[in-house]
Design an enzyme around this catalytic site. Structure first.
Site, PDB file in Angstrom:
ATOM      1  N   CYS A   1       0.862  -1.183   0.000  1.00  0.00           N
ATOM      2  CA  CYS A   1       0.000   0.000   0.000  1.00  0.00           C
ATOM      3  C   CYS A   1       0.895   1.229   0.000  1.00  0.00           C
ATOM      4  CB  CYS A   1      -0.909  -0.023   1.231  1.00  0.00           C
ATOM      5  SG  CYS A   1      -2.158   1.269   1.201  1.00  0.00           S
TER       6      CYS A   1
ATOM      7  N   TYR B   1      20.774  -7.899  -5.073  1.00  0.00           N
ATOM      8  CA  TYR B   1      20.170  -6.701  -4.476  1.00  0.00           C
ATOM      9  C   TYR B   1      18.641  -6.705  -4.527  1.00  0.00           C
ATOM     10  CZ  TYR B   1      24.988  -5.212  -4.604  1.00  0.00           C
ATOM     11  OH  TYR B   1      26.347  -5.166  -4.426  1.00  0.00           O
TER      12      TYR B   1
END
Length: 422
Positions: free
Chosen positions: A339, A375
């Site tokens: 969100c 990463y």
């Protein structure tokens, strides 16, 4: 053709079977691909010997570390915690180099065990000298130039805090003399790039630092080798960028009588293309005829922060849940499940959403995000929206599948939290 981008090492039936067995989102790594990348790095052109260090921050999973150890690759650790992890999984102290922004709290203990130290500031060098006078150390310099597709991946030049600024060489010499430190290695690292001329220039400057310290036996040119994740991107050719560097070491030996060992420290190069993130299409929404069509996945910036941080692009490949191929190619803005307005997988640096042409998908189909071996899992979060960390699977060279990190239940994630009841 399944989509504009193609799967790199998985087959579509593997995607479906892995998703059904382990669920999504799911990181999948290929042992075979990682081993091949290790072999490529170990073949880097050199005149008098080569050391390869894995920048373990790229992906510190213990199973990947074991592959590196088996290949004889050393470790570059970016924190004392990475040092502890590497020691725990069997690396000898002398095979680990600590190169950290933050001065380690367990400095004397770790260095006392034999872990090598790379001083990245005058303060760090002074502290080393006080604690270990007369001992051997490595020094990282900022040579005054860098290379990277954005400033966030450029770790050299005036905008970078990494390393000791090259104009402070006399101050470095004063500290070295004060504590009778033995400088055994000089190190530079400029960022991500593939231009042989840039690496040639950096090698020239780094060799000048080696010239300033007659005790130097190793010269590290760092890592940052560009990896082409998308079809329109090219990966660094290690043979091509290493070719003009080798003669420089030979010329140095002829002039100064010292045959220096070359060191490189790839991270992304060794693992980025060897990982895929399996996701499921959770929803499809749009913002009208003048807006966008959005594809919502069941993974987000909690699994891969690179698009939000750098505007990085990752291949997105549609795999139909029940087999077959997409009926057409469609333009989507692909977003994550957090969100958060910035949780967009297809965006420019700065956050502007852009569409990606890919295979038409329906809710329940799979989307494979490629080139996530580096990463991504290593930079993942476990607190935002309380999503559990994404599980990880290793595809063994012998064809076996090994679960190397399971998805912890939410309540298990919080097992170490202290609840204060008023």
């Amino acid at each position: 053709m399944t989509s504009i981008e193609k799967l790199k090492f998985l087959k579509e039936d593997q995607v479906r079977s892995l998703a059904k067995e382990f669920g999504t989102p799911l990181f999948v790594y290929s042992e075979k691909e990682i081993e091949q990348k290790c072999d490529e790095a170990l073949a880097f052109p050199n005149a008098f010997g080569l050391q390869v260090r894995y920048a373990m921050k790229a992906n510190p999973n213990s199973n990947i570390l074991q592959i590196m150890k088996k290949k004889g690759i050393l470790i570059d650790a970016s924190s004392e915690h990475e040092v502890v992890r590497a020691l725990h999984f069997g690396f000898k102290p002398e095979s680990i180099m600590l190169t950290s922004q933050e001065f380690p709290k367990a400095f004397t203990e770790l260095i006392g065990k034999g872990v090598k130290f790379n001083a990245c500031s005058l303060r760090q060098l002074e502290a080393f000298g006080k604690a270990f006078p007369g001992k051997s150390v490595s020094i990282r310099f900022n040579p005054g130039l860098g290379s990277g597709h954005t400033k966030k991946t450029d770790v050299g030049g005036v905008t970078s805090s990494f390393g000791i600024w090259h104009e402070k060489l006399n101050e470095v010499k004063a500290i070295v003399e004060k504590y009778k430190i033995v400088v055994e290695k000089v190190h530079t690292h400029i960022g991500s790039g593939s231009d042989p001329e840039v690496w040639k220039a950096v090698a020239k400057y780094t060799l000048e630092y080696a010239e300033a310290f007659p005790t130097v036996t190793v010269v590290s040119l760092g890592g940052g080798y560009k990896v082409g994740r998308m079809e329109d991107e090219k990966s660094t050719d290690l043979q091509k960028i290493g070719a003009p560097v080798k003669p420089q070491f030979e010329e140095f030996a002829e002039k100064h009588g010292r045959k220096l060992i070359l060191e490189i420290e790839p991270g992304t190069y060794l693992v980025a293309l060897c990982g895929a993130l399996l996701t499921t299409v959770d929803d499809l929404v749009d913002t009208g005829p003048k807006g966008f069509r959005f594809m919502k996945l069941d993974a987000g910036m909690d699994s891969n922060t690179r698009p939000s941080l750098y505007g990085a692009r990752h291949p997105l490949v549609t795999v139909k849940k029940d087999g077959g191929v997409p009926k057409s190619n469609e333009e989507y803005v692909v977003v994550g499940h957090c969100c958060e307005s910035g949780d967009v997988f297809t965006q420019k640096e700065g956050g502007e959403p852009i569409t990606r042409l890919m295979g038409e998908a329906e809710v329940g189909d799979y989307v494979v995000m490629e080139a996530v071996g580096a990463y991504c899992a290593g930079m993942s979060t476990k607190n935002y929206n309380s999503f559990p960390e994404t599980a990880e699977v290793l595809l063994r060279t012998n064809g076996e599948t090994k679960l190397i990190r399971k998805k912890e239940p939410v309540l298990e994630i919080f097992r170490n939290e202290i609840l204060v009841v008023e």
